[in-house]
Scaffold this motif. Structure first.
Motif, PDB file in Angstrom:
ATOM      1  N   GLY A 264     -77.958  22.174 -27.600  1.00 13.36           N
ATOM      2  CA  GLY A 264     -76.802  21.285 -27.707  1.00 13.36           C
ATOM      3  C   GLY A 264     -75.854  21.482 -26.535  1.00 13.36           C
ATOM      4  O   GLY A 264     -75.928  22.481 -25.815  1.00 13.36           O
ATOM      5  N   GLY A 265     -74.993  20.516 -26.322  1.00 12.50           N
ATOM      6  CA  GLY A 265     -73.946  20.668 -25.324  1.00 12.50           C
ATOM      7  C   GLY A 265     -74.345  20.370 -23.895  1.00 12.50           C
ATOM      8  O   GLY A 265     -73.561  20.545 -22.975  1.00 12.50           O
ATOM      9  N   VAL A 266     -75.572  19.902 -23.691  1.00 12.35           N
ATOM     10  CA  VAL A 266     -76.008  19.621 -22.316  1.00 12.35           C
ATOM     11  C   VAL A 266     -75.651  18.199 -21.880  1.00 12.35           C
ATOM     12  O   VAL A 266     -75.849  17.827 -20.726  1.00 12.35           O
ATOM     13  N   GLY A 267     -75.135  17.407 -22.825  1.00 10.38           N
ATOM     14  CA  GLY A 267     -74.754  16.043 -22.475  1.00 10.38           C
ATOM     15  C   GLY A 267     -75.789  15.015 -22.906  1.00 10.38           C
ATOM     16  O   GLY A 267     -75.826  13.900 -22.383  1.00 10.38           O
ATOM     17  N   LYS A 268     -76.578  15.373 -23.898  1.00 16.83           N
ATOM     18  CA  LYS A 268     -77.622  14.459 -24.385  1.00 16.83           C
ATOM     19  C   LYS A 268     -77.021  13.149 -24.875  1.00 16.83           C
ATOM     20  O   LYS A 268     -77.470  12.059 -24.489  1.00 16.83           O
ATOM     21  N   THR A 269     -75.979  13.261 -25.713  1.00 14.23           N
ATOM     22  CA  THR A 269     -75.367  12.042 -26.252  1.00 14.23           C
ATOM     23  C   THR A 269     -74.671  11.244 -25.151  1.00 14.23           C
ATOM     24  O   THR A 269     -74.769  10.015 -25.101  1.00 14.23           O
ATOM     25  N   THR A 270     -73.994  11.948 -24.267  1.00 12.84           N
ATOM     26  CA  THR A 270     -73.313  11.284 -23.147  1.00 12.84           C
ATOM     27  C   THR A 270     -74.312  10.475 -22.327  1.00 12.84           C
ATOM     28  O   THR A 270     -74.069   9.303 -22.000  1.00 12.84           O
ATOM     29  N   VAL A 271     -75.434  11.092 -22.019  1.00 10.66           N
ATOM     30  CA  VAL A 271     -76.456  10.394 -21.234  1.00 10.66           C
ATOM     31  C   VAL A 271     -77.040   9.233 -22.047  1.00 10.66           C
ATOM     32  O   VAL A 271     -77.187   8.119 -21.542  1.00 10.66           O
TER      33      VAL A 271
ATOM     34  N   LYS B  73     -68.468   7.903 -32.026  1.00  8.54           N
ATOM     35  CA  LYS B  73     -67.245   8.296 -31.329  1.00  8.54           C
ATOM     36  C   LYS B  73     -67.347   7.948 -29.839  1.00  8.54           C
ATOM     37  O   LYS B  73     -66.431   7.354 -29.262  1.00  8.54           O
ATOM     38  N   MET B  74     -68.462   8.275 -29.252  1.00 10.34           N
ATOM     39  CA  MET B  74     -68.600   8.024 -27.809  1.00 10.34           C
ATOM     40  C   MET B  74     -68.717   6.537 -27.478  1.00 10.34           C
ATOM     41  O   MET B  74     -68.519   6.125 -26.341  1.00 10.34           O
ATOM     42  N   MET B  75     -69.081   5.739 -28.507  1.00  9.30           N
ATOM     43  CA  MET B  75     -69.168   4.287 -28.292  1.00  9.30           C
ATOM     44  C   MET B  75     -67.892   3.586 -28.770  1.00  9.30           C
ATOM     45  O   MET B  75     -67.792   2.365 -28.713  1.00  9.30           O
TER      46      MET B  75
ATOM     47  N   GLU C 261     -81.277  15.625 -15.003  1.00  9.73           N
ATOM     48  CA  GLU C 261     -80.426  16.800 -14.901  1.00  9.73           C
ATOM     49  C   GLU C 261     -78.967  16.375 -15.004  1.00  9.73           C
ATOM     50  O   GLU C 261     -78.457  15.667 -14.137  1.00  9.73           O
ATOM     51  N   ASN C 262     -78.318  16.790 -16.098  1.00 10.62           N
ATOM     52  CA  ASN C 262     -76.900  16.452 -16.279  1.00 10.62           C
ATOM     53  C   ASN C 262     -76.036  17.624 -15.824  1.00 10.62           C
ATOM     54  O   ASN C 262     -76.497  18.759 -15.781  1.00 10.62           O
ATOM     55  N   MET C 263     -74.786  17.342 -15.515  1.00 11.41           N
ATOM     56  CA  MET C 263     -73.831  18.344 -15.013  1.00 11.41           C
ATOM     57  C   MET C 263     -74.456  19.055 -13.804  1.00 11.41           C
ATOM     58  O   MET C 263     -74.337  20.280 -13.648  1.00 11.41           O
TER      59      MET C 263
ATOM     60  N   VAL D 186     -77.073  13.762 -12.721  1.00  9.26           N
ATOM     61  CA  VAL D 186     -75.767  13.192 -13.076  1.00  9.26           C
ATOM     62  C   VAL D 186     -74.719  14.274 -12.820  1.00  9.26           C
ATOM     63  O   VAL D 186     -74.875  15.405 -13.277  1.00  9.26           O
ATOM     64  N   PRO D 187     -73.642  13.949 -12.101  1.00  9.73           N
ATOM     65  CA  PRO D 187     -72.637  14.966 -11.797  1.00  9.73           C
ATOM     66  C   PRO D 187     -71.811  15.352 -13.013  1.00  9.73           C
ATOM     67  O   PRO D 187     -71.743  14.605 -13.983  1.00  9.73           O
ATOM     68  N   ILE D 188     -71.200  16.542 -12.949  1.00 12.51           N
ATOM     69  CA  ILE D 188     -70.187  16.899 -13.949  1.00 12.51           C
ATOM     70  C   ILE D 188     -68.864  16.376 -13.403  1.00 12.51           C
ATOM     71  O   ILE D 188     -68.523  16.594 -12.250  1.00 12.51           O
ATOM     72  N   ASN D 189     -68.186  15.614 -14.251  1.00  8.14           N
ATOM     73  CA  ASN D 189     -67.027  14.889 -13.726  1.00  8.14           C
ATOM     74  C   ASN D 189     -66.122  14.455 -14.871  1.00  8.14           C
ATOM     75  O   ASN D 189     -66.594  14.055 -15.929  1.00  8.14           O
ATOM     76  N   THR D 190     -64.822  14.533 -14.604  1.00  7.63           N
ATOM     77  CA  THR D 190     -63.839  14.214 -15.637  1.00  7.63           C
ATOM     78  C   THR D 190     -64.019  12.809 -16.207  1.00  7.63           C
ATOM     79  O   THR D 190     -63.884  12.619 -17.416  1.00  7.63           O
TER      80      THR D 190
ATOM     81  N   ILE E 173     -66.581  11.115 -16.745  1.00  8.45           N
ATOM     82  CA  ILE E 173     -67.688  11.038 -17.705  1.00  8.45           C
ATOM     83  C   ILE E 173     -67.230  11.589 -19.055  1.00  8.45           C
ATOM     84  O   ILE E 173     -67.473  10.993 -20.104  1.00  8.45           O
ATOM     85  N   ARG E 174     -66.525  12.742 -19.012  1.00  4.02           N
ATOM     86  CA  ARG E 174     -66.044  13.308 -20.272  1.00  4.02           C
ATOM     87  C   ARG E 174     -64.989  12.410 -20.910  1.00  4.02           C
ATOM     88  O   ARG E 174     -65.031  12.135 -22.107  1.00  4.02           O
ATOM     89  N   GLU E 175     -64.082  11.921 -20.100  1.00  2.00           N
ATOM     90  CA  GLU E 175     -63.014  11.067 -20.639  1.00  2.00           C
ATOM     91  C   GLU E 175     -63.600   9.793 -21.258  1.00  2.00           C
ATOM     92  O   GLU E 175     -63.136   9.332 -22.300  1.00  2.00           O
TER      93      GLU E 175
HETATM   94  N1  LIG Z   1     -71.745  14.798 -16.741  1.00  2.00           N
HETATM   95  C1  LIG Z   1     -70.702  15.202 -17.461  1.00  2.00           C
HETATM   96  N2  LIG Z   1     -69.499  15.418 -16.891  1.00  2.00           N
HETATM   97  C2  LIG Z   1     -68.442  15.854 -17.628  1.00  2.00           C
HETATM   98  N3  LIG Z   1     -68.483  16.108 -18.916  1.00  2.00           N
HETATM   99  C3  LIG Z   1     -69.663  15.905 -19.544  1.00  2.00           C
HETATM  100  C4  LIG Z   1     -70.823  15.426 -18.859  1.00  2.00           C
HETATM  101  N4  LIG Z   1     -71.824  15.332 -19.754  1.00  2.00           N
HETATM  102  C5  LIG Z   1     -71.309  15.689 -20.936  1.00  2.00           C
HETATM  103  N5  LIG Z   1     -70.024  16.052 -20.819  1.00  2.00           N
HETATM  104  C6  LIG Z   1     -69.120  16.538 -21.871  1.00  2.00           C
HETATM  105  O1  LIG Z   1     -69.708  17.708 -22.415  1.00  2.00           O
HETATM  106  C7  LIG Z   1     -69.559  17.729 -23.822  1.00  2.00           C
HETATM  107  C8  LIG Z   1     -70.943  17.782 -24.480  1.00  2.00           C
HETATM  108  O2  LIG Z   1     -71.625  16.561 -24.205  1.00  2.00           O
HETATM  109  P1  LIG Z   1     -72.511  15.844 -25.300  1.00  2.00           P
HETATM  110  O3  LIG Z   1     -72.987  14.578 -24.715  1.00  2.00           O
HETATM  111  O4  LIG Z   1     -71.781  15.775 -26.582  1.00  2.00           O
HETATM  112  O5  LIG Z   1     -73.706  16.894 -25.387  1.00  2.00           O
HETATM  113  P2  LIG Z   1     -74.892  17.026 -26.449  1.00  2.00           P
HETATM  114  O6  LIG Z   1     -75.112  15.684 -27.064  1.00  2.00           O
HETATM  115  O7  LIG Z   1     -76.049  17.490 -25.623  1.00  2.00           O
HETATM  116  O8  LIG Z   1     -74.457  18.056 -27.424  1.00  2.00           O
HETATM  117  C9  LIG Z   1     -68.768  16.481 -24.170  1.00  2.00           C
HETATM  118  O9  LIG Z   1     -67.412  16.814 -24.262  1.00  2.00           O
HETATM  119  C10 LIG Z   1     -68.996  15.556 -23.007  1.00  2.00           C
HETATM  120  O10 LIG Z   1     -67.925  14.664 -22.789  1.00  2.00           O
END
Ligand SMILES: Nc1ncnc2c1ncn2[C@@H]1O[C@H](COP(=O)(O)OP(=O)(O)O)[C@@H](O)[C@H]1O
Ligand SMILES: [Mg+2]
Length: 354
Positions: free
Chosen positions: A108-115, A144-146, A265-267, A302-306, A308-310
């Motif tokens: 978890g936490g790798v950005g799966k849902t974000t991607v 939430k993310m949508m 590759e995220n972040m 995919v870069p780690i970037n504010t 994307i999180r926002e």
């Molecule tokens: N590329 C990114 N840049 C900045 N923040 C990110 C990025 N990818 C994910 N995050 C943030 O990291 C946290 C975990 O991402 P999330 O998509 O919920 O991961 P997962 O689904 O793998 O658990 C979230 O707060 C999200 O906004």
């Protein structure tokens, strides 16, 4: 005199860049119209998100260059997404869903849902009908993310998936109240997946993205067995441990005969929100290394970037809020590449019934 046969003969020599056949044989040329020295026709692509549109346009014009009496060419674009793997349950319960794309990660936490949400929105923006199924029983974060609040409405005994950013959204989170501890057992997962197919008015969907739970255990396995997955993508971060995670992921998909479309590759690197300068915080390239070792495609970084999180926090994925941003410029081509890879698979495979 310009005539249809001469046009078809010329286009018969134009190869589709990825499918290894010419456009006429692939039945991609439609609606030829000739008016004096002007030719109009439609190229029926295998996905609206085709990354090779410009290349096909160029090849058509080159191929038609010598045709007698031709002075003007207008090319229109259409698309028809082919159906991927299916199973009897899917045929019966949700026949409108053409392709299922599983998005997975080792942890978890790798950005799966974000991607996953950004890919879904990117495909919808290209004109595809897209759904996203949040099957992450441990952290159903897709609504939430949508930016979806509230519950789906009911119509004719079926749940209507709420739409956001052009994508139909369904979530495990809709089935259970927020404060319920999510201890899911096999039969519950089975029941929930059936419900998602049977009781949801999906309608026509070219691509259904599934946000799988993290890991490669029984829950993931049973979802992949119940859903006819056309292809899977693995999201990793650059750290070394990702390679091992990806290996496990690959093994899981092999077990259930699901083709791995590639690794994202995220972040991957830090993109400065002020100057867009790139900094490699981790030893970048873990995802690419994993892809090479496992002999699967590397889909992109995919870069780690504010932003994307926002975007995730605000319920507006970055490809929707800012499709021109450097972040979107990484995410959108990945979505197109996935659509193209699915088109190639569906073209080459006889329909895979699982
Ligand atoms: N590329 C990114 N840049 C900045 N923040 C990110 C990025 N990818 C994910 N995050 C943030 O990291 C946290 C975990 O991402 P999330 O998509 O919920 O991961 P997962 O689904 O793998 O658990 C979230 O707060 C999200 O906004
Ligand atoms: Mg998640």
């Amino acid at each position: 005199m310009l005539n249809e046969q001469a046009v078809l003969d010329a286009l018969k020599n134009v190869q589709e860049p990825e499918l290894g056949k010419d456009l006429v044989t692939l039945n991609m040329i439609k609606d030829i119209e000739i008016e004096g020295d002007k030719l109009t026709f439609t190229v029926q692509l295998t996905t609206p998100a085709c990354p090779l549109k410009d290349e096909i346009d160029k090849r058509c014009r080159e191929g038609l260059a010598g045709v007698e009496g031709l002075n003007q060419i207008e090319i229109k674009w259409g698309s028809s997404v082919a159906r991927g793997a299916t199973n009897p349950q899917m045929e019966e319960m949700a026949p409108g869903i053409k392709n299922v794309i599983a998005v997975s990660s080792g942890k978890g936490g790798v950005g799966k849902t974000t991607v996953a949400v950004n890919l879904a929105v990117a495909l919808a923006r290209e004109g595809a009908s897209v759904g996203i199924l949040d099957a992450d029983i441990y952290g159903p974060n897709v609504p939430k993310m949508m930016g979806i609040t509230g519950q789906p409405q009911s119509e004719d005994g079926k749940m209507v998936p709420p739409e956001a950013h052009g994508v139909k959204v369904m979530s495990m989170g809709f089935l259970v109240p927020d404060d319920t501890p999510l201890v899911w057992r096999g039969p519950m997962i089975h029941g929930a997946i059936q419900q998602f197919l049977k009781d949801v008015a999906w309608g026509e969907v070219d691509y259904l993205i599934i946000d799988l739970p993290p890991g490669t255990g029984d829950a993931q396995l049973s979802i992949c067995q119940l859903m006819p997955v056309t292809g899977a993508v693995i999201v990793t971060t650059p750290q070394e441990v990702s390679l091992l995670d990806s290996k496990r992921g690959l093994a899981m998909f092999q077990k259930v005969n699901v083709p791995l479309l590639g690794i994202i590759e995220n972040m991957s690197y830090f993109l400065c929100p002020h100057c867009d300068e790139r900094t490699d915080i981790f030893s970048t390239g873990g995802g690419e290394k994993a892809a090479v070792t496992l002999d699967v495609p590397f889909l992109g970084a995919v870069p780690i970037n504010t932003a994307i999180r926002e975007g995730g926090d605000a319920g507006v994925p970055v490809v929707a809020s800012n499709p021109e941003s450097p972040q979107s410029e990484q995410l959108i081509p990945i979505a197109r590449d996935i659509a193209a890879k699915i088109a190639v698979r569906n073209q080459n495979n006889v329909l895979r019934v699982i």
